[in-house]
Structure formats: structure tokens, C-alpha cells
Design an enzyme around this catalytic site. Structure first.
Site, PDB file in Angstrom:
ATOM      1  CG  ASP A  15     -20.745  38.711 -10.022  1.00 41.36           C
ATOM      2  OD1 ASP A  15     -20.219  37.737  -9.428  1.00 41.36           O
ATOM      3  OD2 ASP A  15     -21.706  38.578 -10.793  1.00 41.36           O
ATOM      4  CG  LEU A  16     -20.499  41.366  -4.329  1.00 43.21           C
ATOM      5  CD1 LEU A  16     -21.716  41.955  -3.642  1.00 43.21           C
ATOM      6  CD2 LEU A  16     -19.280  41.470  -3.430  1.00 43.21           C
TER       7      LEU A  16
END
Length: 133
Positions: A15-16
């Protein structure tokens, strides 16, 4: 007997924050199961072609213990817990340097071409039973 399958975390798995997205652990353990079956000398495509039977996940109970991150080297461990006429139960774990990050118990069943339940073929049970020891 535990089967081990090594993999690396790629950018697309995260994810980020650079942490492995939770659903990707299910993909990792699927790869581990596929390699475990291959290591037992079972060809899933041939099984389907000859019998019309495929494996389906019936149930997964999963625990997320610690995060894996981008570029980590992971190992998926797969161990047969039990096999009956109708189901196969596996314990699977994802580790990093021996540290357990994720664990799951997976129940597999066999289904026929029409999606109906099928018994685990006898020849398949015979190949799997030695993996219990």
C-alpha cells in the site's frame, strides 16, 4: 513435513505505506499451496483434465501478526494437518527470517465440473497421506 516456498515482496504488493496489503497474503499462500501440490508430484491441470475435479477453498481462518514490507524476502510454509474423504486441511504461515508474520488454516474441498462437491480421489489421498508424517 513442511513445504517452503520463497518469494519477494514487490512494489505492487504494498500500500502507500510500503506495507503488504492484507489481501495479498492470500495470494502468497495460494502460491505456496500450488508449489506444495507440485512438489508432491501432482499436476492440477492433469487432475482436472482426467477427472474433472479441482480444488476449492472452503474456509480460511487467518491471523495477521506483523507487517511485511516492500522488498522483504518471505517464505510461505505449508503443512498438511489432515485429509479425509471430502476435505484437506492445511496450516500455512508467511515468515521473514524465521519470524512469523501471517498464519492461516485453510480447508480445501474438491468440486466437479458443475461445481458439485466431490470426494478427494483415492490416488490423491494416497499421495498426500505420507505428507502427514
Amino acid at each position: 513435513m513442511t513445504h517452503s516456498f520463497a518469494l519477494r515482496v514487490y512494489y505492487e504488493d504494498t500500500d502507500l505505506a510500503g506495507i503488504v496489503y492484507y489481501a495479498n497474503y492470500l495470494k502468497f499462500i495460494e502460491r505456496g499451496r500450488s508449489e506444495w501440490v507440485r512438489g508432491l508430484g501432482l499436476d492440477q491441470a492433469r487432475l482436472k483434465a482426467e477427472t474433472g475435479i479441482v480444488f476449492a477453498v472452503r474456509r480460511v481462518e487467518a491471523d495477521y501478526l506483523r507487517p511485511a514490507r516492500y522488498d522483504d524476502e518471505l517464505v510461505v510454509e505449508t503443512r498438511l494437518v489432515t485429509i479425509s474423504a471430502a476435505r484437506i486441511v492445511l496450516d500455512q504461515a508467511v515468515t521473514r527470517g524465521g519470524e512469523r508474520l501471517f498464519q492461516a488454516q485453510v480447508v480445501l474441498v474438491c468440486i466437479g465440473e458443475g461445481g458439485q462437491p466431490a470426494r478427494v480421489p483415492a490416488m490423491l489421498r494416497q499421495k498426500l497421506i505420507p505428507a502427514l508424517h
